[in-house]
Design a protein around this motif. Structure first.
Motif, PDB file in Angstrom:
ATOM      1  N   GLU A 182      61.833  12.314  40.252  1.00  0.00           N
ATOM      2  CA  GLU A 182      61.482  13.203  41.358  1.00  0.00           C
ATOM      3  C   GLU A 182      61.951  12.651  42.695  1.00  0.00           C
ATOM      4  O   GLU A 182      62.477  13.392  43.547  1.00  0.00           O
ATOM      5  N   ILE A 183      61.767  11.373  42.915  1.00  0.00           N
ATOM      6  CA  ILE A 183      62.206  10.750  44.169  1.00  0.00           C
ATOM      7  C   ILE A 183      63.710  10.910  44.344  1.00  0.00           C
ATOM      8  O   ILE A 183      64.194  11.284  45.425  1.00  0.00           O
ATOM      9  N   LEU A 184      64.454  10.673  43.282  1.00  0.00           N
ATOM     10  CA  LEU A 184      65.908  10.793  43.378  1.00  0.00           C
ATOM     11  C   LEU A 184      66.345  12.240  43.558  1.00  0.00           C
ATOM     12  O   LEU A 184      67.315  12.520  44.278  1.00  0.00           O
ATOM     13  N   PHE A 185      65.629  13.177  42.949  1.00  0.00           N
ATOM     14  CA  PHE A 185      65.954  14.591  43.149  1.00  0.00           C
ATOM     15  C   PHE A 185      65.714  14.994  44.608  1.00  0.00           C
ATOM     16  O   PHE A 185      66.542  15.670  45.226  1.00  0.00           O
ATOM     17  N   GLN A 186      64.572  14.599  45.156  1.00  0.00           N
ATOM     18  CA  GLN A 186      64.274  14.944  46.544  1.00  0.00           C
ATOM     19  C   GLN A 186      65.221  14.254  47.519  1.00  0.00           C
ATOM     20  O   GLN A 186      65.507  14.779  48.604  1.00  0.00           O
ATOM     21  N   LEU A 214      55.311  10.352  46.523  1.00  0.00           N
ATOM     22  CA  LEU A 214      54.077   9.846  45.914  1.00  0.00           C
ATOM     23  C   LEU A 214      52.836  10.401  46.608  1.00  0.00           C
ATOM     24  O   LEU A 214      51.847  10.739  45.960  1.00  0.00           O
ATOM     25  N   GLN A 215      52.886  10.507  47.937  1.00  0.00           N
ATOM     26  CA  GLN A 215      51.744  11.074  48.658  1.00  0.00           C
ATOM     27  C   GLN A 215      51.567  12.549  48.324  1.00  0.00           C
ATOM     28  O   GLN A 215      50.436  13.031  48.202  1.00  0.00           O
ATOM     29  N   ARG A 216      52.674  13.262  48.149  1.00  0.00           N
ATOM     30  CA  ARG A 216      52.570  14.684  47.797  1.00  0.00           C
ATOM     31  C   ARG A 216      51.998  14.847  46.391  1.00  0.00           C
ATOM     32  O   ARG A 216      51.207  15.770  46.139  1.00  0.00           O
ATOM     33  N   VAL A 217      52.359  13.958  45.494  1.00  0.00           N
ATOM     34  CA  VAL A 217      51.793  13.990  44.146  1.00  0.00           C
ATOM     35  C   VAL A 217      50.287  13.738  44.198  1.00  0.00           C
ATOM     36  O   VAL A 217      49.504  14.396  43.507  1.00  0.00           O
ATOM     37  N   LEU A 218      49.872  12.796  45.035  1.00  0.00           N
ATOM     38  CA  LEU A 218      48.443  12.525  45.194  1.00  0.00           C
ATOM     39  C   LEU A 218      47.702  13.749  45.693  1.00  0.00           C
ATOM     40  O   LEU A 218      46.632  14.094  45.189  1.00  0.00           O
ATOM     41  N   ARG A 219      48.258  14.405  46.695  1.00  0.00           N
ATOM     42  CA  ARG A 219      47.586  15.600  47.248  1.00  0.00           C
ATOM     43  C   ARG A 219      47.496  16.715  46.216  1.00  0.00           C
ATOM     44  O   ARG A 219      46.613  17.573  46.295  1.00  0.00           O
ATOM     45  N   SER A 220      48.392  16.694  45.240  1.00  0.00           N
ATOM     46  CA  SER A 220      48.373  17.681  44.160  1.00  0.00           C
ATOM     47  C   SER A 220      47.566  17.198  42.962  1.00  0.00           C
ATOM     48  O   SER A 220      47.590  17.839  41.900  1.00  0.00           O
ATOM     49  N   GLN A 221      46.865  16.056  43.128  1.00  0.00           N
ATOM     50  CA  GLN A 221      46.062  15.478  42.043  1.00  0.00           C
ATOM     51  C   GLN A 221      46.898  15.190  40.799  1.00  0.00           C
ATOM     52  O   GLN A 221      46.386  15.193  39.674  1.00  0.00           O
ATOM     53  N   ALA A 222      48.205  14.956  40.999  1.00  0.00           N
ATOM     54  CA  ALA A 222      49.147  14.664  39.909  1.00  0.00           C
ATOM     55  C   ALA A 222      49.145  15.757  38.836  1.00  0.00           C
ATOM     56  O   ALA A 222      49.444  15.496  37.666  1.00  0.00           O
ATOM     57  N   LYS A 223      48.817  16.980  39.230  1.00  0.00           N
ATOM     58  CA  LYS A 223      48.814  18.122  38.306  1.00  0.00           C
ATOM     59  C   LYS A 223      50.092  18.929  38.538  1.00  0.00           C
ATOM     60  O   LYS A 223      50.319  19.447  39.633  1.00  0.00           O
ATOM     61  N   THR A 224      50.895  19.043  37.518  1.00  0.00           N
ATOM     62  CA  THR A 224      52.210  19.680  37.645  1.00  0.00           C
ATOM     63  C   THR A 224      52.149  21.076  38.271  1.00  0.00           C
ATOM     64  O   THR A 224      52.952  21.391  39.156  1.00  0.00           O
ATOM     65  N   PRO A 225      51.222  21.981  37.881  1.00  0.00           N
ATOM     66  CA  PRO A 225      51.216  23.320  38.485  1.00  0.00           C
ATOM     67  C   PRO A 225      50.896  23.322  39.978  1.00  0.00           C
ATOM     68  O   PRO A 225      51.169  24.319  40.659  1.00  0.00           O
ATOM     69  N   GLY A 230      59.518  23.381  44.847  1.00  0.00           N
ATOM     70  CA  GLY A 230      60.814  22.712  44.929  1.00  0.00           C
ATOM     71  C   GLY A 230      60.861  21.368  44.236  1.00  0.00           C
ATOM     72  O   GLY A 230      61.857  20.649  44.356  1.00  0.00           O
ATOM     73  N   PHE A 231      59.816  20.987  43.490  1.00  0.00           N
ATOM     74  CA  PHE A 231      59.803  19.715  42.776  1.00  0.00           C
ATOM     75  C   PHE A 231      60.451  19.874  41.399  1.00  0.00           C
ATOM     76  O   PHE A 231      60.137  20.806  40.657  1.00  0.00           O
ATOM     77  N   LEU A 232      61.320  18.938  41.062  1.00  0.00           N
ATOM     78  CA  LEU A 232      61.964  18.931  39.750  1.00  0.00           C
ATOM     79  C   LEU A 232      60.943  18.858  38.622  1.00  0.00           C
ATOM     80  O   LEU A 232      61.128  19.471  37.562  1.00  0.00           O
ATOM     81  N   CYS A 241      67.195  23.786  37.683  1.00  0.00           N
ATOM     82  CA  CYS A 241      67.015  23.160  38.989  1.00  0.00           C
ATOM     83  C   CYS A 241      66.287  24.110  39.930  1.00  0.00           C
ATOM     84  O   CYS A 241      66.685  25.277  40.065  1.00  0.00           O
ATOM     85  N   PRO A 242      65.230  23.664  40.605  1.00  0.00           N
ATOM     86  CA  PRO A 242      64.516  24.542  41.536  1.00  0.00           C
ATOM     87  C   PRO A 242      65.301  24.843  42.808  1.00  0.00           C
ATOM     88  O   PRO A 242      64.943  25.762  43.542  1.00  0.00           O
ATOM     89  N   SER A 243      66.384  24.113  43.049  1.00  0.00           N
ATOM     90  CA  SER A 243      67.192  24.350  44.252  1.00  0.00           C
ATOM     91  C   SER A 243      68.337  25.313  44.000  1.00  0.00           C
ATOM     92  O   SER A 243      68.499  26.305  44.704  1.00  0.00           O
ATOM     93  N   CYS A 244      69.152  25.038  42.966  1.00  0.00           N
ATOM     94  CA  CYS A 244      70.348  25.859  42.747  1.00  0.00           C
ATOM     95  C   CYS A 244      70.243  26.751  41.519  1.00  0.00           C
ATOM     96  O   CYS A 244      71.094  27.622  41.310  1.00  0.00           O
ATOM     97  N   GLY A 245      69.241  26.524  40.675  1.00  0.00           N
ATOM     98  CA  GLY A 245      69.084  27.326  39.463  1.00  0.00           C
ATOM     99  C   GLY A 245      69.941  26.876  38.301  1.00  0.00           C
ATOM    100  O   GLY A 245      69.857  27.447  37.209  1.00  0.00           O
ATOM    101  N   GLY A 246      70.785  25.865  38.529  1.00  0.00           N
ATOM    102  CA  GLY A 246      71.636  25.366  37.457  1.00  0.00           C
ATOM    103  C   GLY A 246      70.847  24.575  36.433  1.00  0.00           C
ATOM    104  O   GLY A 246      69.653  24.309  36.591  1.00  0.00           O
ATOM    105  N   ALA A 247      71.532  24.187  35.375  1.00  0.00           N
ATOM    106  CA  ALA A 247      70.875  23.460  34.286  1.00  0.00           C
ATOM    107  C   ALA A 247      70.651  21.998  34.671  1.00  0.00           C
ATOM    108  O   ALA A 247      71.556  21.335  35.192  1.00  0.00           O
ATOM    109  N   LEU A 248      69.442  21.528  34.402  1.00  0.00           N
ATOM    110  CA  LEU A 248      69.162  20.099  34.530  1.00  0.00           C
ATOM    111  C   LEU A 248      69.761  19.380  33.335  1.00  0.00           C
ATOM    112  O   LEU A 248      69.825  19.935  32.233  1.00  0.00           O
ATOM    113  N   GLU A 249      70.192  18.140  33.554  1.00  0.00           N
ATOM    114  CA  GLU A 249      70.840  17.397  32.475  1.00  0.00           C
ATOM    115  C   GLU A 249      70.205  16.032  32.284  1.00  0.00           C
ATOM    116  O   GLU A 249      69.785  15.395  33.255  1.00  0.00           O
ATOM    117  N   PRO A 250      70.138  15.566  31.017  1.00  0.00           N
ATOM    118  CA  PRO A 250      69.697  14.189  30.773  1.00  0.00           C
ATOM    119  C   PRO A 250      70.836  13.218  31.034  1.00  0.00           C
ATOM    120  O   PRO A 250      72.016  13.576  30.913  1.00  0.00           O
TER     121      PRO A 250
END
Length: 266
Positions: A182-186, A214-225, A230-232, A241-250
């Motif tokens: 997530e950090i690298l995506f942002q 990390l602070q944003r995750v805390l404010r969200s109680q680490a709950k994905t929904p 805009g978070f990956l 991808c929440p930004s461009c709609g393209g496919a995420l890749e491993p």
């Protein structure tokens, strides 16, 4: 998977529920449900009657001060589930899975399930060896955004891939694969980019995103929904991808699999 935000939330839960309460028996059982004689070198009654007088956290370590004389250190990172439950303890062998359990005030149970449970407890006093703490980098939840100088200096000495750096506790303790991605995506940076290839602007962007994510995750109680749209992390299952709609890749880096957007992360 227990990463830094989840562990901070668990510490906050402990502060609300177990401060000034006394410890009871300590139980460790293997995957067959068989009780083991010791947990972390501590006998079943080693902590009996000791009061939790304060609780702190650094990285993945939670420190419970006992009777203001000793400290019980809990290492909670990695493949681990953590629970603080009400109710009585199950009978020995009642659950066929490895687990560590610490009774608190006879009404609460702190339960851990995962790998290497016996080595996750340490009872510390003024004579204990705490060299393991000196090897940790600065805790990104305790360092304000304007105080990133230590991380900036540490990053300047690195030569490896960005994701490997984020997963290294000597750089920042407690970041695991989910929040590293997530950090690298942002920060809009590929996980396999080498540190020396970064421009000054890209370095600053990466460093700023570490505490911000990390602070944003805390404010969200680490709950994905509850994470921003805009978070990956919200799109790990649908793979877009929440930004461009393209496919995420491993992407395999150092034998570990990262997830990224090849269009948005360069």
């Amino acid at each position: 998977m227990a990463e830094l935000p989840e562990i901070e939330l668990f510490k906050q839960k402990m502060q609300r529920n177990v401060l000034r309460k006394k410890l009871g028996s300590l139980r460790l059982q293997n995957a067959k449900g068989e009780l083991l004689a010791e947990a972390g070198g501590l006998a079943e009654d080693a902590l009996q009657g000791k009061e939790i007088s304060d609780i702190h956290r650094y990285g993945t370590q939670i420190f419970c001060e006992l009777d203001r004389r000793e400290i019980l250190a809990l290492q909670l990172g990695g493949e681990l589930t953590m629970e603080l439950e009400r109710g009585t303890s199950p009978e020995a062998g009642g659950e066929n899975r490895a687990g560590l359990e610490l009774a608190i005030n006879a009404q609460l149970r702190l339960r851990l399930q995962g790998a290497q449970l016996g080595s996750r407890l340490r009872l510390l006093d003024e004579t204990s060896d705490v060299d393991f703490l000196t090897k940790l980098g600065p805790d990104p939840l305790l360092v304000p955004a304007e105080g990133l100088g230590h991380l900036r200096e540490a990053l300047s000495r690195r030569r490896s891939a960005l994701r490997n750096v984020l997963l290294d506790d000597s750089f920042v303790p407690g970041i695991g694969p989910i929040w590293a991605d997530e950090i690298l995506f942002q920060a809009r940076l590929r996980p396999d980019r080498l540190v020396p290839s970064l421009s000054d602007e890209e370095r600053e962007r990466l460093l700023e995103q570490i505490p911000m994510v990390l602070q944003r995750v805390l404010r969200s109680q680490a709950k994905t929904p509850l994470l921003p749209k805009g978070f990956l992390t919200r799109h790990r299952e649908d793979g877009h991808c929440p930004s461009c709609g393209g496919a995420l890749e491993p992407l395999s880096i150092g034998g570990k699999s990262a997830l990224f957007c090849p269009a948005c992360q360069v």
